[in-house]
Design a protein around this motif. Sequence first.
Motif, short mmCIF file in Angstrom:
data_model
loop_
_atom_site.label_atom_id
_atom_site.label_comp_id
_atom_site.label_asym_id
_atom_site.label_seq_id
_atom_site.Cartn_x
_atom_site.Cartn_y
_atom_site.Cartn_z
N LYS A 6 30.09 8.18 44.63
CA LYS A 6 30.20 7.95 43.18
C LYS A 6 29.04 8.67 42.50
CE LYS A 6 30.41 3.80 40.19
NZ LYS A 6 30.27 2.32 40.20
N SER B 51 31.79 -4.26 43.74
CA SER B 51 30.83 -4.01 42.65
C SER B 51 29.66 -5.00 42.62
CB SER B 51 31.50 -4.04 41.27
OG SER B 51 32.54 -3.12 41.18
N GLY B 52 28.51 -4.44 42.21
CA GLY B 52 27.34 -5.27 41.94
C GLY B 52 26.65 -5.81 43.17
N ARG C 240 32.83 -6.66 38.49
CA ARG C 240 32.55 -6.04 37.19
C ARG C 240 33.80 -6.11 36.32
NH1 ARG C 240 31.02 -1.41 38.90
NH2 ARG C 240 28.80 -1.73 38.55
N GLY D 125 28.97 0.99 45.74
CA GLY D 125 28.70 2.35 45.30
C GLY D 125 27.27 2.53 44.87
N GLU D 126 26.96 2.09 43.65
CA GLU D 126 25.69 2.42 43.01
C GLU D 126 24.46 2.14 43.87
OE1 GLU D 126 24.94 0.30 39.37
OE2 GLU D 126 22.88 1.04 39.29
N ASN E 216 37.06 -7.52 41.73
CA ASN E 216 35.99 -6.72 41.14
C ASN E 216 35.05 -7.64 40.37
OD1 ASN E 216 34.34 -4.73 40.10
ND2 ASN E 216 36.04 -3.28 39.90
N GLU F 166 31.09 3.83 48.82
CA GLU F 166 31.67 4.65 47.75
C GLU F 166 30.83 5.89 47.44
OE1 GLU F 166 34.33 3.04 44.78
OE2 GLU F 166 32.68 3.29 43.35
N SER G 224 29.51 2.83 33.01
CA SER G 224 28.51 1.80 32.72
C SER G 224 27.09 2.28 32.99
CB SER G 224 28.79 0.53 33.54
OG SER G 224 28.76 0.80 34.92
N LYS H 10 39.71 6.68 44.88
CA LYS H 10 39.33 5.78 43.80
C LYS H 10 39.66 6.47 42.49
CE LYS H 10 37.45 1.74 43.02
NZ LYS H 10 36.07 1.59 42.62
O1 LIG Z 1 31.53 1.48 37.56
C1 LIG Z 1 31.91 1.46 36.38
O2 LIG Z 1 31.13 1.56 35.41
C2 LIG Z 1 33.38 1.36 36.04
C3 LIG Z 1 33.77 1.40 34.72
C4 LIG Z 1 35.12 1.35 34.38
C5 LIG Z 1 36.07 1.29 35.36
C6 LIG Z 1 35.68 1.26 36.71
C7 LIG Z 1 34.35 1.29 37.05
N1 LIG Z 1 33.93 1.29 38.35
C8 LIG Z 1 34.81 1.30 39.46
C9 LIG Z 1 34.38 0.34 40.51
O3 LIG Z 1 35.07 -0.62 40.69
C10 LIG Z 1 33.12 0.58 41.26
O4 LIG Z 1 32.87 1.97 41.33
C11 LIG Z 1 33.06 0.02 42.68
O5 LIG Z 1 33.53 -1.28 42.78
C12 LIG Z 1 31.58 0.07 43.17
O6 LIG Z 1 30.78 -0.65 42.28
P1 LIG Z 1 29.19 -0.54 42.32
O7 LIG Z 1 28.74 -0.88 43.71
O8 LIG Z 1 28.68 -1.55 41.33
O9 LIG Z 1 28.84 0.87 41.97
#
Ligand SMILES: O=C(O)c1ccccc1NCC(=O)[C@H](O)[C@H](O)COP(=O)(O)O
Length: 267
Positions: A62, A227-228, A198, A249-250, A196, A60, A67, A122
């Motif tokens: 991003k 996520s996570g 999260r 992403g992060e 997800n 991703e 958050s 996205k």
């Molecule tokens: O990432 C957030 O804070 C968030 C908040 C509200 C709605 C969607 C959000 N994120 C979208 C995602 O699902 C993530 O960007 C994606 O799954 C990647 O997650 P990560 O690896 O934890 O950055």
Amino acid sequence: MSDVLDRIAAYKREDVAARKAAVSQDAIEARAREASPPRGFRAALADRFSETGRPALIAEIKKASPSKGLIRADFDPPALAQAYERGGASCLSVLTDGPSFQGDDAYLTAARAAVALPCLRKDFLVDPWQVAESRALGADCILIIMDMVDDALAADLLAEATRWGMDALIETHDADEMARAAKLVQGRDDALIGVNNRSLRTFEVDLATTEQLAALSPDGALLVAESGLFTPQDVARVADAGARALLVGESLMRQADVEAATRALLA
Ligand SMILES: O=C(O)c1ccccc1NCC(=O)[C@H](O)[C@H](O)COP(=O)(O)O
């Protein structure tokens, strides 16, 4: 009290109304027809999983999130796309939402033009008009967040994606949403179901979410853990639960060397 997902839905409806007032359905469809053909998002994930027996990566692009705030200041979508491609990603996910993620439609177009990978737009879809808009921007896949749409709108979004030759990642976070997603894709052999980890309402992240929902995923669906995910151990954990693809992403966006970090996560 409204939470972040409600706030996003509210401004998205206003934003889409303004976009639709400026560009009619016919006009957006004409643009969509001119776009470069869809690249086969789900097929790329399925092929990589078949070849390696390991989950394929959706990497991703991003810049920021509700958050975590700003995640990456040095932000060059085409360069990041190329680093992900060299590092072994199978697909890209590009945030296009401006207010909450500092994303932009142009990031999707520029990232996709720089690589051969299929790309997910996205964003938060609340109107079928956005599906043709996504295709016009070059997207190969759209996102349907079950928590944000009712069953009728989910079905309309999926039908539109199919009409444009795109895939749809259907995102769930609890058993009720997974049951609705399973009903939505009943009779299809091309389902792409995300879990997800999260909560988009509390931001709590728990990889156990994938473990709990994987067993409820419909037969034949390709399961994406989202996520996570920070370490190869996290990847192994969701792979053991049944994930055939990962959305990350992060953890990659925070690295100076994105290509090396991508390779290391998949090692
Ligand atoms: O990432 C957030 O804070 C968030 C908040 C509200 C709605 C969607 C959000 N994120 C979208 C995602 O699902 C993530 O960007 C994606 O799954 C990647 O997650 P990560 O690896 O934890 O950055």
